[in-house]
Design a protein around this motif. Sequence first.
Motif, PDB file in Angstrom:
ATOM      1  N   UNK A  67      40.543 -38.884  26.723  1.00 17.81           N
ATOM      2  CA  UNK A  67      39.468 -39.830  27.049  1.00 17.81           C
ATOM      3  C   UNK A  67      39.068 -39.733  28.515  1.00 17.81           C
ATOM      4  N   UNK A  68      40.031 -39.351  29.347  1.00 18.81           N
ATOM      5  CA  UNK A  68      39.771 -39.219  30.781  1.00 18.81           C
ATOM      6  C   UNK A  68      39.206 -37.846  31.140  1.00 18.81           C
ATOM      7  N   UNK A  69      39.036 -36.992  30.124  1.00 21.37           N
ATOM      8  CA  UNK A  69      38.413 -35.694  30.375  1.00 21.37           C
ATOM      9  C   UNK A  69      39.361 -34.527  30.528  1.00 21.37           C
ATOM     10  N   UNK A  70      40.640 -34.699  30.183  1.00 18.79           N
ATOM     11  CA  UNK A  70      41.608 -33.616  30.329  1.00 18.79           C
ATOM     12  C   UNK A  70      41.366 -32.514  29.300  1.00 18.79           C
ATOM     13  N   UNK A  71      41.848 -31.325  29.616  1.00 21.41           N
ATOM     14  CA  UNK A  71      41.757 -30.171  28.727  1.00 21.41           C
ATOM     15  C   UNK A  71      42.780 -30.330  27.594  1.00 21.41           C
ATOM     16  N   UNK A  72      42.325 -30.280  26.350  1.00 21.03           N
ATOM     17  CA  UNK A  72      43.201 -30.510  25.202  1.00 21.03           C
ATOM     18  C   UNK A  72      43.574 -29.235  24.451  1.00 21.03           C
ATOM     19  N   UNK A  73      43.211 -28.080  24.983  1.00 20.30           N
ATOM     20  CA  UNK A  73      43.363 -26.846  24.209  1.00 20.30           C
ATOM     21  C   UNK A  73      44.813 -26.492  23.892  1.00 20.30           C
ATOM     22  N   UNK A  74      45.767 -26.880  24.747  1.00 15.13           N
ATOM     23  CA  UNK A  74      47.173 -26.546  24.489  1.00 15.13           C
ATOM     24  C   UNK A  74      47.877 -27.592  23.628  1.00 15.13           C
ATOM     25  N   UNK A  75      47.180 -28.668  23.289  1.00 12.44           N
ATOM     26  CA  UNK A  75      47.817 -29.756  22.553  1.00 12.44           C
ATOM     27  C   UNK A  75      47.848 -29.486  21.056  1.00 12.44           C
ATOM     28  N   UNK A  76      48.711 -30.215  20.361  1.00 16.74           N
ATOM     29  CA  UNK A  76      48.780 -30.149  18.911  1.00 16.74           C
ATOM     30  C   UNK A  76      47.506 -30.746  18.335  1.00 16.74           C
ATOM     31  N   UNK A  77      46.917 -30.057  17.367  1.00 19.61           N
ATOM     32  CA  UNK A  77      45.662 -30.491  16.768  1.00 19.61           C
ATOM     33  C   UNK A  77      45.884 -30.989  15.348  1.00 19.61           C
ATOM     34  N   UNK A  78      44.979 -31.831  14.906  1.00 16.01           N
ATOM     35  CA  UNK A  78      45.089 -32.362  13.551  1.00 16.01           C
ATOM     36  C   UNK A  78      45.041 -31.240  12.510  1.00 16.01           C
ATOM     37  N   UNK A  79      44.308 -30.190  12.801  1.00 16.13           N
ATOM     38  CA  UNK A  79      44.202 -29.064  11.868  1.00 16.13           C
ATOM     39  C   UNK A  79      45.559 -28.404  11.635  1.00 16.13           C
ATOM     40  N   UNK A  80      46.452 -28.436  12.642  1.00 19.24           N
ATOM     41  CA  UNK A  80      47.782 -27.864  12.478  1.00 19.24           C
ATOM     42  C   UNK A  80      48.569 -28.651  11.421  1.00 19.24           C
ATOM     43  N   UNK A  81      48.439 -29.972  11.433  1.00 19.34           N
ATOM     44  CA  UNK A  81      49.163 -30.797  10.470  1.00 19.34           C
ATOM     45  C   UNK A  81      48.589 -30.634   9.070  1.00 19.34           C
ATOM     46  N   UNK A  82      47.268 -30.542   8.965  1.00 18.01           N
ATOM     47  CA  UNK A  82      46.637 -30.326   7.667  1.00 18.01           C
ATOM     48  C   UNK A  82      47.097 -29.011   7.050  1.00 18.01           C
ATOM     49  N   UNK A  83      47.124 -27.963   7.866  1.00 15.71           N
ATOM     50  CA  UNK A  83      47.546 -26.649   7.379  1.00 15.71           C
ATOM     51  C   UNK A  83      49.013 -26.660   6.973  1.00 15.71           C
ATOM     52  N   UNK A  84      49.854 -27.364   7.731  1.00 12.50           N
ATOM     53  CA  UNK A  84      51.284 -27.422   7.426  1.00 12.50           C
ATOM     54  C   UNK A  84      51.532 -28.149   6.108  1.00 12.50           C
ATOM     55  N   UNK A  85      50.802 -29.234   5.861  1.00 10.11           N
ATOM     56  CA  UNK A  85      50.968 -29.979   4.617  1.00 10.11           C
ATOM     57  C   UNK A  85      50.639 -29.096   3.415  1.00 10.11           C
ATOM     58  N   UNK A  86      49.560 -28.331   3.513  1.00  7.60           N
ATOM     59  CA  UNK A  86      49.175 -27.429   2.428  1.00  7.60           C
ATOM     60  C   UNK A  86      50.195 -26.315   2.263  1.00  7.60           C
ATOM     61  N   UNK A  87      50.627 -25.754   3.373  1.00  5.50           N
ATOM     62  CA  UNK A  87      51.581 -24.635   3.353  1.00  5.50           C
ATOM     63  C   UNK A  87      52.927 -25.045   2.765  1.00  5.50           C
ATOM     64  N   UNK A  88      53.413 -26.239   3.120  1.00 12.19           N
ATOM     65  CA  UNK A  88      54.715 -26.699   2.652  1.00 12.19           C
ATOM     66  C   UNK A  88      54.640 -27.400   1.306  1.00 12.19           C
TER      67      UNK A  88
END
Length: 284
Positions: A67-88
């Motif tokens: 929200x303060x404008x920081x770079x989020x590229x190295x953070x965990x993304x929601x897409x990672x959790x969605x993909x993991x749920x499908x994969x597992x």
Amino acid sequence: MTQPIVLKHGAKGQAIVQLQKALNAHGAKLVPDGDFGDETEKAVRAYQLKVGLVVDGRAGEKTLLALAGADCRRLLHNSHLLAAAKRLGVELAAIYAVNEVESAGAGFLANGKPKVLFERHVMHQRLSLVRNEDDDSAALLAHADQLAATYPALVNRKPGGYAGGVAEHVRLAQARLIDALAADESASWGAFQIMGYHATRLGYASVAEFVDLMHRSEGDQFEAFVRFIEADPALLKALKAKKWADFARRYNGPAFARNLYDVKLDRAYKRHADCGCGGQKVAA
């Protein structure tokens, strides 16, 4: 160690007013009344979804920084959790729960280095390990004990000696001077604290490749966590069945109950399932 700030449903005060104003600046239409109620939670989720962060409805350090404008590229993304749920092949709400409880919150320290915890007793074990046919087991053990006598904070038959935070990287660097491979194997890495000695078992080409990826992003750290679950059929079975005590015991060890991991997992799962954000079953 100071606990990270997490603003969540039910919280009140000036920090909530600032959060509501920040959310409004990004398109929300909240009354900045300082009450983190249903509408504020919905706005947090909407913002998290918009920028790709994990959609948990809580304004923790990552959401506040974004929200303060920081770079989020190295953070965990929601897409990672969605993909993991499908994969597992497990409920998305269960993946949200294990991410919330089992992760260390953030995978990186303020200086940009991945979180690590150096285990001196594992260093002793790895130095004593027979790796080649001509290795002398007794000689390796004697050498490890000799190093333990000289550097007890780095090599020891007993766990302990933790310094925490950035200081763990200092311990790791010192251990690398003794044996670089054993040192990297003896540290747990990233948000999910996966031990380095698991690297090749989890499909990484080497410990060095694993360590490089732990430096790259929280997504890479989460990938190691998913591989860890995949590599243990009993752990995956417990997760699918939502047998939280069994899952926590297998992941955290026999002392899991002391930190109420199973209770926390159950509560987190129910919260995510009840909100309808992660309750559906994702096909394998």
